[in-house]
Design a protein around this motif. Structure first.
Motif, mmCIF file in Angstrom:
data_model
loop_
_atom_site.group_PDB
_atom_site.id
_atom_site.type_symbol
_atom_site.label_atom_id
_atom_site.label_comp_id
_atom_site.label_asym_id
_atom_site.label_seq_id
_atom_site.Cartn_x
_atom_site.Cartn_y
_atom_site.Cartn_z
ATOM 1 N N UNK A 56 -70.658 -31.123 14.393
ATOM 2 C CA UNK A 56 -70.503 -30.732 12.998
ATOM 3 C C UNK A 56 -69.310 -31.408 12.324
ATOM 4 N N UNK A 57 -69.396 -31.457 11.006
ATOM 5 C CA UNK A 57 -68.369 -32.065 10.171
ATOM 6 C C UNK A 57 -67.335 -31.013 9.775
ATOM 7 N N UNK A 58 -66.145 -31.497 9.407
ATOM 8 C CA UNK A 58 -65.064 -30.621 8.973
ATOM 9 C C UNK A 58 -64.505 -31.134 7.651
ATOM 10 N N UNK A 59 -64.262 -30.215 6.731
ATOM 11 C CA UNK A 59 -63.583 -30.524 5.472
ATOM 12 C C UNK A 59 -62.372 -29.610 5.377
ATOM 13 N N UNK A 60 -61.243 -30.178 4.975
ATOM 14 C CA UNK A 60 -59.987 -29.428 4.914
ATOM 15 C C UNK A 60 -59.362 -29.621 3.536
ATOM 16 N N UNK A 61 -58.874 -28.540 2.957
ATOM 17 C CA UNK A 61 -58.045 -28.621 1.760
ATOM 18 C C UNK A 61 -56.676 -28.096 2.142
ATOM 19 N N UNK A 62 -55.681 -28.977 2.091
ATOM 20 C CA UNK A 62 -54.325 -28.609 2.496
ATOM 21 C C UNK A 62 -53.611 -27.956 1.327
ATOM 22 N N UNK A 88 -61.528 -35.227 5.372
ATOM 23 C CA UNK A 88 -62.873 -35.164 5.945
ATOM 24 C C UNK A 88 -62.826 -35.693 7.372
ATOM 25 N N UNK A 89 -63.397 -34.953 8.316
ATOM 26 C CA UNK A 89 -63.491 -35.384 9.709
ATOM 27 C C UNK A 89 -64.962 -35.388 10.090
ATOM 28 N N UNK A 90 -65.532 -36.567 10.345
ATOM 29 C CA UNK A 90 -66.947 -36.623 10.742
ATOM 30 C C UNK A 90 -67.166 -35.948 12.101
ATOM 31 N N UNK A 91 -68.388 -35.574 12.367
ATOM 32 C CA UNK A 91 -68.749 -35.020 13.669
ATOM 33 C C UNK A 91 -68.416 -36.032 14.756
ATOM 34 N N UNK A 92 -67.986 -35.546 15.905
ATOM 35 C CA UNK A 92 -67.773 -36.357 17.108
ATOM 36 C C UNK A 92 -66.546 -37.271 17.067
ATOM 37 N N UNK A 93 -65.637 -37.082 16.118
ATOM 38 C CA UNK A 93 -64.434 -37.923 16.037
ATOM 39 C C UNK A 93 -63.257 -37.180 16.672
ATOM 40 N N UNK A 94 -62.677 -37.717 17.744
ATOM 41 C CA UNK A 94 -61.507 -37.098 18.353
ATOM 42 C C UNK A 94 -60.337 -37.068 17.360
ATOM 43 N N UNK A 95 -59.592 -35.951 17.370
ATOM 44 C CA UNK A 95 -58.432 -35.832 16.488
ATOM 45 C C UNK A 95 -57.448 -34.823 17.057
ATOM 46 N N UNK A 113 -70.723 -25.851 11.179
ATOM 47 C CA UNK A 113 -71.170 -24.946 12.234
ATOM 48 C C UNK A 113 -70.777 -23.542 11.782
ATOM 49 N N UNK A 114 -71.719 -22.612 11.656
ATOM 50 C CA UNK A 114 -71.400 -21.301 11.106
ATOM 51 C C UNK A 114 -70.670 -20.352 12.054
#
Length: 131
Positions: A56-62, A88-95, A113-114
């Motif tokens: 799944x993808x992730x979106x963050x607002x700091x 924005x962090x795409x699915x499957x990208x290590x961070x 992902x809910x």
């Protein structure tokens, strides 16, 4: 019947990646089918474990503070962030995010992902790559 819901974040849960997240919108709390949204505060010096979100993808607002996120297959890229940034962090990208500053970092995090304990894959073999 589907219902609209209002929640007030007051309960925290520990995420696999090493941070405590304030309960937000999720399958468990609101019955969502495709999204999860939490509030996060990273204390000064706080650091996540190296990880990725496999499906799944992730979106963050700091909202506040300054942070650094290392990302890529070997965490070779660096992104400096501050209040007002959208990340924005795409699915499957290590961070691996870090709060190097003297102030807390707060953010709103949404994922596709809910589930509250989303499908995090820890990557301990990458930990040593970030000072």
């Amino acid at each position: 019947m589907t219902e609209c819901r209002k929640l007030r974040p007051h309960t925290a849960h520990d995420g696999k990646q090493g941070f405590a997240y304030l309960q937000g919108i999720s399958r468990e709390s609101a019955g969502s089918a495709g999204i999860c949204m939490h509030l996060l505060t990273v204390p000064p010096g706080g650091r996540a474990r190296a990880h990725k979100h496999a499906s799944h993808e992730t979106a963050i607002y700091q909202l506040s503070g300054r942070a650094v996120m290392y990302w890529g297959d070997r965490l070779q890229h660096r992104m400096d962030t501050e209040a007002g940034d959208l990340i924005y962090i795409p699915a499957d990208v290590p961070h691996l995010p870090v709060n190097p500053g003297p102030d807390p970092v707060t953010a709103v995090i949404a994922r596709t992902d809910p589930n509250e304990q989303e499908s995090v894959v820890l990557l301990p073999e990458l930990e040593h790559l970030v000072p």
